[in-house]
Design a protein around this motif. Structure first.
Motif, PDB file in Angstrom:
ATOM      1  N   VAL A 126     -12.818   2.700  -5.366  1.00 59.09           N
ATOM      2  CA  VAL A 126     -12.956   2.319  -4.208  1.00 59.09           C
ATOM      3  C   VAL A 126     -12.217   0.835  -3.852  1.00 59.09           C
ATOM      4  O   VAL A 126     -12.083   0.331  -2.700  1.00 59.09           O
ATOM      5  N   LEU A 134      -0.418   4.784  -1.155  1.00 61.44           N
ATOM      6  CA  LEU A 134      -1.967   4.815  -1.243  1.00 61.44           C
ATOM      7  C   LEU A 134      -2.394   5.334   0.072  1.00 61.44           C
ATOM      8  O   LEU A 134      -1.796   5.001   1.050  1.00 61.44           O
ATOM      9  N   GLN A 135      -3.333   6.101  -0.100  1.00 60.85           N
ATOM     10  CA  GLN A 135      -4.248   6.454   1.342  1.00 60.85           C
ATOM     11  C   GLN A 135      -5.644   6.403   0.891  1.00 60.85           C
ATOM     12  O   GLN A 135      -6.172   6.820   0.029  1.00 60.85           O
ATOM     13  N   ARG A 136      -6.280   5.971   2.032  1.00 59.10           N
ATOM     14  CA  ARG A 136      -7.816   5.653   1.761  1.00 59.10           C
ATOM     15  C   ARG A 136      -8.349   6.859   2.704  1.00 59.10           C
ATOM     16  O   ARG A 136      -8.091   7.261   3.924  1.00 59.10           O
ATOM     17  N   ARG A 137      -9.173   7.765   1.869  1.00 57.81           N
ATOM     18  CA  ARG A 137     -10.068   8.809   2.560  1.00 57.81           C
ATOM     19  C   ARG A 137     -11.548   8.401   2.128  1.00 57.81           C
ATOM     20  O   ARG A 137     -12.022   8.521   1.053  1.00 57.81           O
ATOM     21  N   SER A 143      -6.794  11.894  -6.223  1.00 56.43           N
ATOM     22  CA  SER A 143      -7.720  10.776  -6.246  1.00 56.43           C
ATOM     23  C   SER A 143      -7.309   9.887  -7.213  1.00 56.43           C
ATOM     24  O   SER A 143      -7.301  10.072  -8.429  1.00 56.43           O
ATOM     25  N   GLN A 155       0.878  -1.149   0.151  1.00 59.70           N
ATOM     26  CA  GLN A 155       0.113  -0.086  -0.172  1.00 59.70           C
ATOM     27  C   GLN A 155       0.957   1.096   0.070  1.00 59.70           C
ATOM     28  O   GLN A 155       0.263   2.453   0.312  1.00 59.70           O
ATOM     29  N   LYS A 189     -14.317   5.908   1.313  1.00 59.61           N
ATOM     30  CA  LYS A 189     -13.894   4.846   0.536  1.00 59.61           C
ATOM     31  C   LYS A 189     -13.003   5.063  -0.636  1.00 59.61           C
ATOM     32  O   LYS A 189     -12.644   3.799  -0.931  1.00 59.61           O
ATOM     33  N   ALA A 217      -6.661   0.311  -7.164  1.00 60.78           N
ATOM     34  CA  ALA A 217      -5.873   1.518  -6.646  1.00 60.78           C
ATOM     35  C   ALA A 217      -4.522   1.167  -7.175  1.00 60.78           C
ATOM     36  O   ALA A 217      -3.731   2.100  -7.459  1.00 60.78           O
ATOM     37  N   TRP A 222      -9.901   5.543  -2.752  1.00 57.50           N
ATOM     38  CA  TRP A 222      -8.302   5.421  -2.490  1.00 57.50           C
ATOM     39  C   TRP A 222      -7.571   6.779  -3.197  1.00 57.50           C
ATOM     40  O   TRP A 222      -7.970   7.285  -4.479  1.00 57.50           O
ATOM     41  N   TYR A 223      -6.446   7.167  -2.648  1.00 55.29           N
ATOM     42  CA  TYR A 223      -5.848   8.392  -3.020  1.00 55.29           C
ATOM     43  C   TYR A 223      -4.205   7.960  -3.290  1.00 55.29           C
ATOM     44  O   TYR A 223      -3.600   7.174  -2.497  1.00 55.29           O
ATOM     45  N   LEU A 226      -9.324  -1.677  -3.912  1.00 52.96           N
ATOM     46  CA  LEU A 226      -8.061  -1.580  -3.771  1.00 52.96           C
ATOM     47  C   LEU A 226      -7.131  -2.164  -4.669  1.00 52.96           C
ATOM     48  O   LEU A 226      -5.910  -1.640  -4.925  1.00 52.96           O
TER      49      LEU A 226
END
Length: 87
Positions: free
Chosen positions: A45, A12-15, A41, A9, A17, A50, A19-20, A47
């Motif tokens: 949603v 990757l960062q989730r905000r 962004s 990951q 639902k 993403a 993924w950013y 993974l």
């Protein structure tokens, strides 16, 4: 272009639902890029999706940053006298 092996990951960062993508701009390029961090962004949603989009973006940024460094070198080596980039 070969595939990149990136830890699960990383970048990757989730905000909520979604993924950013997040990556620090190299110190020598901050002034050219205009920011210290790329945070975008990935518009998914999922993974796995993403991760694929992150890998594409990593390759794109590596190419963009290599081009910026080349442009900076041309300026330093040839354009500094005229104030223009060397051809």
């Amino acid at each position: 272009m070969g595939t990149m092996e990136v830890p699960s990951q990383q970048h990757l960062q989730r905000r909520g639902k979604v993924w950013y993508f997040r990556r620090r701009v190299p110190q020598d390029l901050i002034s050219a890029v205009g920011r210290e961090t790329v945070f975008e962004s990935l518009k998914t949603v999922d993974l796995n999706e993403a991760k694929q989009r992150r890998n594409v973006r990593l390759c794109q940024l590596d190419a963009e940053w290599a081009a910026l460094r080349e442009q900076q070198l041309k300026f330093v080596n040839g354009g500094a006298k005229t104030g223009h980039l060397a051809a």
